[in-house]
Scaffold this motif. Structure first.
Motif, PDB file in Angstrom:
ATOM      1  N   VAL A 166       0.826  -1.198   0.000  1.00  0.00           N
ATOM      2  CA  VAL A 166       0.000   0.000   0.000  1.00  0.00           C
ATOM      3  C   VAL A 166       0.866   1.256   0.000  1.00  0.00           C
ATOM      4  CG1 VAL A 166      -1.808  -1.221   1.273  1.00  0.00           C
ATOM      5  CG2 VAL A 166      -0.154   0.185   2.520  1.00  0.00           C
ATOM      6  N   ASP A 167       0.235   2.350  -0.383  1.00  0.00           N
ATOM      7  CA  ASP A 167       0.877   3.657  -0.278  1.00  0.00           C
ATOM      8  C   ASP A 167       1.038   3.982   1.210  1.00  0.00           C
ATOM      9  OD1 ASP A 167       1.110   6.542   0.074  1.00  0.00           O
ATOM     10  OD2 ASP A 167       0.652   6.715  -2.060  1.00  0.00           O
ATOM     11  N   PRO A 168       2.268   4.245   1.679  1.00  0.00           N
ATOM     12  CA  PRO A 168       2.474   4.476   3.111  1.00  0.00           C
ATOM     13  C   PRO A 168       1.687   5.653   3.665  1.00  0.00           C
ATOM     14  CG  PRO A 168       4.582   4.149   1.986  1.00  0.00           C
ATOM     15  CD  PRO A 168       3.527   4.308   0.920  1.00  0.00           C
ATOM     16  N   ARG A 214      12.557  -7.634 -14.799  1.00  0.00           N
ATOM     17  CA  ARG A 214      12.939  -6.328 -14.258  1.00  0.00           C
ATOM     18  C   ARG A 214      11.719  -5.411 -14.149  1.00  0.00           C
ATOM     19  NH1 ARG A 214      18.730  -5.332 -17.463  1.00  0.00           N
ATOM     20  NH2 ARG A 214      19.717  -7.244 -16.719  1.00  0.00           N
ATOM     21  N   LEU A 215      11.649  -4.705 -13.031  1.00  0.00           N
ATOM     22  CA  LEU A 215      10.505  -3.843 -12.741  1.00  0.00           C
ATOM     23  C   LEU A 215      10.525  -2.605 -13.624  1.00  0.00           C
ATOM     24  CD1 LEU A 215       8.068  -3.269 -10.847  1.00  0.00           C
ATOM     25  CD2 LEU A 215       9.688  -2.103  -9.342  1.00  0.00           C
ATOM     26  N   LEU A 216       9.386  -2.328 -14.272  1.00  0.00           N
ATOM     27  CA  LEU A 216       9.292  -1.189 -15.182  1.00  0.00           C
ATOM     28  C   LEU A 216       8.451  -0.040 -14.626  1.00  0.00           C
ATOM     29  CD1 LEU A 216       8.791  -3.090 -18.576  1.00  0.00           C
ATOM     30  CD2 LEU A 216      10.929  -2.327 -17.499  1.00  0.00           C
ATOM     31  N   ASN A 217       7.665  -0.286 -13.576  1.00  0.00           N
ATOM     32  CA  ASN A 217       6.782   0.767 -13.048  1.00  0.00           C
ATOM     33  C   ASN A 217       6.947   0.922 -11.540  1.00  0.00           C
ATOM     34  OD1 ASN A 217       5.559  -1.724 -12.463  1.00  0.00           O
ATOM     35  ND2 ASN A 217       3.495  -0.830 -12.468  1.00  0.00           N
ATOM     36  N   GLY A 218       8.188   1.044 -11.104  1.00  0.00           N
ATOM     37  CA  GLY A 218       8.459   1.117  -9.677  1.00  0.00           C
ATOM     38  C   GLY A 218       7.741   2.231  -8.960  1.00  0.00           C
ATOM     39  N   ASP A 219       7.575   3.369  -9.606  1.00  0.00           N
ATOM     40  CA  ASP A 219       6.948   4.502  -8.938  1.00  0.00           C
ATOM     41  C   ASP A 219       5.497   4.216  -8.580  1.00  0.00           C
ATOM     42  OD1 ASP A 219       7.313   7.092  -7.903  1.00  0.00           O
ATOM     43  OD2 ASP A 219       6.206   7.952  -9.591  1.00  0.00           O
ATOM     44  N   ASP A 220       4.828   3.369  -9.370  1.00  0.00           N
ATOM     45  CA  ASP A 220       3.422   3.034  -9.114  1.00  0.00           C
ATOM     46  C   ASP A 220       3.260   1.755  -8.303  1.00  0.00           C
ATOM     47  OD1 ASP A 220       2.485   5.207 -10.646  1.00  0.00           O
ATOM     48  OD2 ASP A 220       2.734   4.060 -12.497  1.00  0.00           O
ATOM     49  N   ALA A 221       4.271   0.866  -8.347  1.00  0.00           N
ATOM     50  CA  ALA A 221       4.094  -0.459  -7.769  1.00  0.00           C
ATOM     51  C   ALA A 221       4.672  -0.602  -6.368  1.00  0.00           C
ATOM     52  CB  ALA A 221       4.728  -1.511  -8.688  1.00  0.00           C
ATOM     53  N   ILE A 222       5.696   0.162  -6.038  1.00  0.00           N
ATOM     54  CA  ILE A 222       6.377  -0.019  -4.748  1.00  0.00           C
ATOM     55  C   ILE A 222       5.602   0.677  -3.636  1.00  0.00           C
ATOM     56  CG2 ILE A 222       8.470   0.485  -3.440  1.00  0.00           C
ATOM     57  CD1 ILE A 222      10.022   0.228  -6.051  1.00  0.00           C
ATOM     58  N   GLY A 223       5.408  -0.036  -2.551  1.00  0.00           N
ATOM     59  CA  GLY A 223       4.727   0.522  -1.390  1.00  0.00           C
ATOM     60  C   GLY A 223       5.119  -0.242  -0.149  1.00  0.00           C
ATOM     61  N   GLU A 224       4.508   0.118   0.971  1.00  0.00           N
ATOM     62  CA  GLU A 224       4.826  -0.547   2.235  1.00  0.00           C
ATOM     63  C   GLU A 224       3.996  -1.815   2.381  1.00  0.00           C
ATOM     64  OE1 GLU A 224       5.148   0.319   7.065  1.00  0.00           O
ATOM     65  OE2 GLU A 224       4.775   1.960   5.643  1.00  0.00           O
ATOM     66  N   LEU A 225       4.625  -2.873   2.871  1.00  0.00           N
ATOM     67  CA  LEU A 225       3.923  -4.134   3.111  1.00  0.00           C
ATOM     68  C   LEU A 225       3.179  -4.045   4.434  1.00  0.00           C
ATOM     69  CD1 LEU A 225       3.641  -7.072   1.943  1.00  0.00           C
ATOM     70  CD2 LEU A 225       5.385  -7.719   3.623  1.00  0.00           C
ATOM     71  N   VAL A 226       1.885  -4.367   4.402  1.00  0.00           N
ATOM     72  CA  VAL A 226       1.071  -4.378   5.612  1.00  0.00           C
ATOM     73  C   VAL A 226       0.361  -5.717   5.725  1.00  0.00           C
ATOM     74  CG1 VAL A 226       0.689  -1.880   5.568  1.00  0.00           C
ATOM     75  CG2 VAL A 226      -0.975  -3.391   4.461  1.00  0.00           C
ATOM     76  N   GLY A 272      -5.820  -1.079  12.774  1.00  0.00           N
ATOM     77  CA  GLY A 272      -6.055  -2.512  12.718  1.00  0.00           C
ATOM     78  C   GLY A 272      -5.095  -3.263  11.814  1.00  0.00           C
ATOM     79  N   TRP A 273      -4.157  -2.562  11.169  1.00  0.00           N
ATOM     80  CA  TRP A 273      -3.168  -3.195  10.290  1.00  0.00           C
ATOM     81  C   TRP A 273      -1.803  -3.193  10.961  1.00  0.00           C
ATOM     82  CZ3 TRP A 273      -4.011  -0.579   4.825  1.00  0.00           C
ATOM     83  CH2 TRP A 273      -5.299  -0.887   4.361  1.00  0.00           C
ATOM     84  N   TYR A 274      -1.022  -4.217  10.620  1.00  0.00           N
ATOM     85  CA  TYR A 274       0.368  -4.266  11.039  1.00  0.00           C
ATOM     86  C   TYR A 274       1.221  -3.704   9.904  1.00  0.00           C
ATOM     87  CZ  TYR A 274       4.954  -6.064  12.281  1.00  0.00           C
ATOM     88  OH  TYR A 274       6.294  -6.163  12.583  1.00  0.00           O
ATOM     89  N   TRP A 275       1.968  -2.636  10.202  1.00  0.00           N
ATOM     90  CA  TRP A 275       2.801  -1.966   9.199  1.00  0.00           C
ATOM     91  C   TRP A 275       4.237  -2.444   9.377  1.00  0.00           C
ATOM     92  CZ3 TRP A 275       0.770   1.856   5.795  1.00  0.00           C
ATOM     93  CH2 TRP A 275      -0.589   2.127   5.984  1.00  0.00           C
ATOM     94  N   THR A 276       4.783  -3.082   8.352  1.00  0.00           N
ATOM     95  CA  THR A 276       6.091  -3.725   8.491  1.00  0.00           C
ATOM     96  C   THR A 276       7.254  -2.749   8.473  1.00  0.00           C
ATOM     97  OG1 THR A 276       6.405  -4.039   6.102  1.00  0.00           O
ATOM     98  CG2 THR A 276       5.199  -5.777   7.313  1.00  0.00           C
ATOM     99  N   GLY A 277       7.071  -1.572   7.842  1.00  0.00           N
ATOM    100  CA  GLY A 277       8.195  -0.668   7.656  1.00  0.00           C
ATOM    101  C   GLY A 277       9.092  -1.070   6.504  1.00  0.00           C
ATOM    102  N   ASP A 278       8.664  -2.056   5.694  1.00  0.00           N
ATOM    103  CA  ASP A 278       9.455  -2.551   4.570  1.00  0.00           C
ATOM    104  C   ASP A 278       8.721  -2.295   3.255  1.00  0.00           C
ATOM    105  OD1 ASP A 278      11.532  -3.550   6.147  1.00  0.00           O
ATOM    106  OD2 ASP A 278      10.442  -5.402   6.522  1.00  0.00           O
ATOM    107  N   LEU A 279       9.493  -1.997   2.228  1.00  0.00           N
ATOM    108  CA  LEU A 279       8.946  -1.731   0.902  1.00  0.00           C
ATOM    109  C   LEU A 279       8.955  -3.005   0.055  1.00  0.00           C
ATOM    110  CD1 LEU A 279      10.783   1.625   0.138  1.00  0.00           C
ATOM    111  CD2 LEU A 279       8.439   1.341   0.972  1.00  0.00           C
ATOM    112  N   PHE A 280       7.871  -3.219  -0.677  1.00  0.00           N
ATOM    113  CA  PHE A 280       7.731  -4.376  -1.552  1.00  0.00           C
ATOM    114  C   PHE A 280       7.001  -3.957  -2.813  1.00  0.00           C
ATOM    115  CE2 PHE A 280       8.739  -6.808   2.173  1.00  0.00           C
ATOM    116  CZ  PHE A 280       9.135  -8.063   1.716  1.00  0.00           C
TER     117      PHE A 280
END
Length: 555
Positions: free
Chosen positions: A333-335, A351-363, A387-395
């Motif tokens: 998700v968007d952090p 290889r990832l082509l749309n990182g700006d749209d696809a990368i977000g924080e894992l919850v 109610g969500w657990y926010w990992t602090g990691d990007l995926f």
């Protein structure tokens, strides 16, 4: 043999098992001797800790037999172990011990200077390599597992208080219960098919969760032996593996890169090792490791706090970590907004082509096994929000649901209003044949946002070729226009923390004002050394835009 509900049950199973269970240098203890030694220490602990306080002990040790013996003892006694980081100093070290309410501190002579001058009221210090310790322990030699218990042991009994290595603020002590640790160990036994004749090589520091949760616990659950290395050594790795007959090891941070940087030998494949399990080895390094040593590396992901896990399946694509475990409802998700990010678009080479749209924080939007931080309600609330657990990691997630690690939320860069993940750039730069280790991080832009800086440790005998490096960058089809490093720092060795993770705080703090050679490409031209007039002119730009304080020398 069924699965156990607690670590104490797993320790008790060792009683009467006279196979080799613990190896360290010239010492070999049977499983029975480990259980016996743990029972003696549990009885000592029951006498040292009164019932009216927290049953916590600190362990300030290198990877010696005393560390797993005290882990086992704590499990039997219903106590909790706080792993104390020996790279901490002064008030910070005292804070870690006192914050976790340790009333006993187990250490060794080599670490006693760290305690000089520290005010540790109410803390009993035991020094393991002394005659006094040996004599004290001798009085409990006849103890048996389960006889000395501080508190009734159950799945919910606290077992570990291990510190996270956050980049800001005081480290937080994560709680891990006996039930969670036993379940984690059994899960890895089932996943990797751990056998009783396996030997788990523990070369990562045992004060860190990786070594205990992913190496010691599955060995204990599967009835395998463990072999200890006092501290990680790339040059001594294969010799240790052969000496101890090691079949499995764990790694974190840059350990794999250090192993790959050792000189190649004709007998690199002559060993019993079959599997490495860990985090932060990029796909390029994993492929190089398998080609050279014949050992498969499995990248795993489990939030240090236990709040989210990803499982690797046989059909996991190269570079992916895996899919969400059945217990979790994971989303990227968007952090800032919490909205789910777009599916990744990958080219034929993955290889990832749309990182700006696809990368977000894992919850984790489902039920989380996160057990909280010790006496830190503010950190608990920051980790579990809405109610969500926010990992602090990007995926990012591909259309088939496979998840790919993209770095930490603290490692994001914003270049010309485009969000970038440092790990994605690192994975690209790792393809450069002259690179032994790579770290990417943000430095402030003179006007707004960030610029990309990379630290490179070169392979033995290599020298930095600015033209060759620029040509390499130009040949990478997935290197976005904002991703090429503006600054390149050449380091003799990558600065790392005690757990072999890149010391990004130090790199960011020094920025391009470093004693190491720094190259830059100015307005996008060829890479040139940054010094003298060029450095003065660059600093003038920061001054002109009121951002000079962001690039102070740190003196």
């Amino acid at each position: 043999m069924g699965s156990a509900g607690t670590v104490a049950e797993l320790v008790q199973r060792q009683w009467g098992d006279h196979r080799p269970g613990l190896k360290h240098e010239d010492t070999v203890l049977s499983h029975h001797q480990v259980a016996s030694g743990a029972a003696a220490r549990a009885a000592l602990l029951a006498d040292l800790l009164s019932a009216d306080g927290e049953p916590h002990l600190g362990v300030l040790l290198d990877n010696t037999p005393e560390f797993p013996l005290w882990l086992s003892a704590a499990a039997l006694a219903g106590a909790a172990v706080a792993g104390i980081n020996p790279t901490r100093r002064g008030a910070e070290l005292a804070r870690d011990i006192l914050h976790t309410d340790c009333r006993v501190l187990v250490t060794e002579s080599a670490h006693l200077p760290l305690l000089d001058g520290l005010d540790l009221p109410g803390v009993r210090v035991l020094v393991t390599d002394t005659d006094a310790y040996t004599a004290l322990l001798a009085g409990y030699a006849g103890a048996k597992p389960g006889e000395a218990v501080l508190r009734e042991v159950g799945r919910g009994t606290r077992m570990l208080l291990y510190f996270t290595s956050g980049s800001t603020g005081a480290p937080k002590a994560t709680i891990c219960t006996q039930g969670r640790l036993a379940a984690a160990g059994q899960s890895l036994v089932d996943h990797f098919g751990v056998r009783r004749d396996d030997v788990h090589y523990i070369c990562m520091p045992m004060f860190h969760g990786n070594a205990v949760i992913a190496d010691w616990a599955p060995a204990l659950a599967g009835g395998a032996a463990v072999a200890l290395r006092r501290r990680f050594s790339a040059s001594g790795f294969l010799d240790d593996v052969r000496t101890h007959g090691a079949t499995y090891f764990t790694y974190v941070g840059r350990a794999v890169q250090y192993l790959l940087a050792t000189p190649e030998r004709p007998d690199d494949r002559d060993h019993p090792l079959r599997l490495g399990f860990g985090t932060e080895a990029c796909a390029v390094d994993a492929a190089r490791f398998r080609e050279r040593f014949g050992v498969r590396l499995v990248e795993g992901y489990g939030s240090s706090e236990g709040g989210a896990a990803i499982q690797r399946t046989p059909d996991t694509p190269p570079g992916a970590v895996g899919r969400a475990s059945p217990r979790d409802d994971l989303a990227v998700v968007d952090p800032e907004t919490g909205e789910e990010r777009a599916a990744a678009v990958l080219d034929a080479r993955g290889r990832l082509l749309n990182g700006d749209d696809a990368i977000g924080e894992l919850v984790n939007r489902g039920r989380t096994p996160f057990e909280g931080y010790w006496r830190n309600a503010e950190a608990d609330a920051a980790r579990v929000r809405g109610g969500w657990y926010w990992t602090g990691d990007l995926f990012f997630r591909d259309p088939a649901g496979f998840l790919y690690f993209a770095g930490r939320t603290d490692d994001r860069l914003r270049v010309d209003s485009e969000n970038l993940a440092a790990a994605m750039i690192e994975n690209i730069l790792a393809r450069w044949s002259d690179a032994a280790a790579v770290a990417v991080y943000a430095v402030p832009d003179p006007v707004a946002g960030d610029q990309v800086m990379a630290a490179l440790a070169l392979r033995e005998g290599a020298a930095f070729d600015p033209g060759g490096f620029a040509a390499f960058l130009a040949a990478q089809s997935d290197l976005g226009t904002k991703m090429a490093p503006r600054f390149v720092r050449i380091v003799a060795a990558m600065p790392v923390t005690a757990t072999n993770k890149v010391h990004r705080v130090a790199l960011r703090r020094e920025g391009f004002r470093s004693a190491d050679p720094v190259w830059w490409n100015g307005a996008g031209g060829p890479y040139e050394r940054l010094r003298g007039a060029e450095l003065a002119a660059l600093l003038g730009e920061y001054e002109a835009h009121g951002r000079a304080h962001l690039v102070s020398s740190g003196d």
